[in-house]
Design a protein around this motif. Structure first.
Motif, PDB file in Angstrom:
ATOM      1  N   VAL A 369       0.859  -1.185   0.000  1.00 38.32           N
ATOM      2  CA  VAL A 369       0.000   0.000   0.000  1.00 38.32           C
ATOM      3  C   VAL A 369       0.898   1.238   0.000  1.00 38.32           C
ATOM      4  N   GLU A 370       0.802   2.041  -1.026  1.00 38.81           N
ATOM      5  CA  GLU A 370       1.646   3.235  -1.115  1.00 38.81           C
ATOM      6  C   GLU A 370       1.166   4.345  -0.187  1.00 38.81           C
ATOM      7  N   THR A 371      -0.118   4.622  -0.177  1.00 40.25           N
ATOM      8  CA  THR A 371      -0.662   5.681   0.687  1.00 40.25           C
ATOM      9  C   THR A 371      -1.937   5.182   1.328  1.00 40.25           C
ATOM     10  N   LEU A 372      -2.272   5.758   2.480  1.00 42.31           N
ATOM     11  CA  LEU A 372      -3.503   5.453   3.188  1.00 42.31           C
ATOM     12  C   LEU A 372      -4.425   6.671   3.142  1.00 42.31           C
ATOM     13  N   PRO A 373      -5.700   6.505   3.185  1.00 44.38           N
ATOM     14  CA  PRO A 373      -6.623   7.650   3.233  1.00 44.38           C
ATOM     15  C   PRO A 373      -6.329   8.511   4.461  1.00 44.38           C
ATOM     16  N   GLU A 374      -6.581   9.865   4.362  1.00 39.59           N
ATOM     17  CA  GLU A 374      -6.251  10.811   5.430  1.00 39.59           C
ATOM     18  C   GLU A 374      -6.962  10.474   6.728  1.00 39.59           C
ATOM     19  N   LYS A 375      -8.235  10.162   6.646  1.00 44.33           N
ATOM     20  CA  LYS A 375      -8.999   9.852   7.843  1.00 44.33           C
ATOM     21  C   LYS A 375      -8.432   8.638   8.557  1.00 44.33           C
TER      22      LYS A 375
END
Length: 392
Positions: A369-375
């Motif tokens: 996973v490169e990025t996760l959602p902000e929340k």
């Protein structure tokens, strides 16, 4: 043939003349005739017992002592018909002595002739199975099961022929015109043959199976319709017991026209398997594993070393493993023994992999996973802070 007939007639006349003299010695008349006729019948019944227990019994024991079992069984088959012929001979001479009315005599002699003819064909019919035992030496050259099937076919064919000839002879004795009857059957037979063409095709299919030695009783065969062990190779159909223990009856014509795999004719039984090792296994480890497996197979007495392929190679890079492909054959074709060998080999291959500090791979999947959602990131940070406060 005429000389033999004249000799029999001469002997018959001499016996009747001798019995007539006995009647005269007893004073003649009806009483003398009945006494001589009764004595003849008594003598015949005693002679029947002597033949059964004495002559035939002694010959049977002699045959068994010299290990001629076929001759002993043929004597057993002839015993009852010979006894019947002896009784018929006694009844014949008793009727000659009694001098019964001509019409009555004719009927009795007709019946005696019919039963005498029946006795001859009865003896032949009973002797077929014992005589077929000598057929085994030739039939078993085709194999145990097939030899037995050929013998049964021979027995059925000859018995049918004897019955047909016997019926024709009896009909001739009754004064029936058998030739005209058979001619009429020939015309009707054409219609029957057209109606029974499938049955005829099955018979020829059965003969083809026997002639080509396609399979025999006890063989494991596979066709597009079924797979199982042959139990009966009949003249019309073959009966196969499937591995689900169901009995399948298949017309021979359909089997002959279909591809048939005879697994019982295998020279060796094949083993195919794929071993997958983990990707973290080094090249040296993999090379050593392959060499060890090859060495194991070459030194195993249960593995065929000649006339068949024996291959151990790296096959491909799989989704989660480096695959080693094994392809070789066992010396046995027995299914249970083959399963025991395969079981032993799997354990041995497991040990080879473990001895080389490697492991078998199992299906796995990695997710990056490169990025996760902000929340989700904020919630994760809050959870970490709460955990820190509790620890502090």
């Amino acid at each position: 043939m005429d000389e033999i007939t004249s000799e029999i007639d001469s002997l018959n006349s001499e016996v009747i003349d001798q019995m007539t003299n006995w009647v005269e010695m007893l004073g003649g008349g009806e009483i003398g005739k009945y006494v001589v006729a009764g004595a003849v019948l008594l003598f015949v019944f005693v002679l029947k017992r002597v033949l059964a227990l004495g002559v035939i019994g002694s010959l049977r024991k002699l045959a068994h002592q010299h290990k001629h079992s076929t001759a002993a069984h043929v004597l057993d088959a002839f015993e009852a018909p010979i006894q019947l012929l002896v009784i018929l001979g006694g009844v014949y001479f008793a009727i000659e002595i009694l001098d019964l009315p001509e019409n009555f005599d004719a009927v009795l002699f007709e019946l005696i002739g019919i039963f005498a003819t029946f006795s001859v064909f009865w003896a032949l019919f009973r002797s077929i199975e014992p005589l077929a035992m000598s057929f085994n030496n030739l039939a078993w050259r085709f194999g145990g099961g097939l030899g037995d099937d050929l013998r049964q076919f021979f027995i059925r064919a000859v018995k049918t022929l004897i019955v047909v000839i016997g019926v024709v002879v009896l009909l001739e004795n009754w004064g029936l015109d058998v030739s005209a009857f058979l001619g009429g059957l020939g015309l009707a037979g054409m219609a029957v043959a057209l109606a029974a063409k499938d049955s005829v095709a099955n018979v020829f299919g059965g003969l083809t199976i026997l002639a080509d030695n396609l399979y025999k009783r006890g063989d494991w065969i596979e066709t597009p319709q079924f797979e199982g062990t042959v139990e009966v190779v009949g003249l019309r159909a073959t009966k196969v017991r499937t591995f689900a223990k169901a009995l399948v009856t298949m017309p021979n014509a359909q089997i002959v026209d279909s591809p048939v795999i005879n697994w019982s004719r295998m020279t060796h039984r094949r083993i195919k398997m794929v071993i997958g090792v983990e990707y973290r296994t080094t090249a040296d480890q993999i090379e050593k594993i392959v060499d060890d497996i090859r060495s194991f197979l070459k030194n195993d007495d249960d593995v065929a070393q000649t006339d068949v392929a024996q291959m151990v190679h790296l096959s491909d890079f799989g989704a989660s493993s480096i695959n080693i492909d094994l392809y070789y054959f066992t010396t046995t074709t027995d299914w249970v023994t083959w399963r025991d060998i395969r079981n032993r080999h799997i354990i041995a291959f497991k040990r080879i992999v473990e001895d080389n500090d490697a492991a078998f791979a199992f299906p796995s999947q990695s997710l990056y996973v490169e990025t996760l959602p902000e929340k989700m990131t904020d919630n994760t940070n809050d959870d970490r802070a709460e955990t820190s406060r509790k620890i502090g």
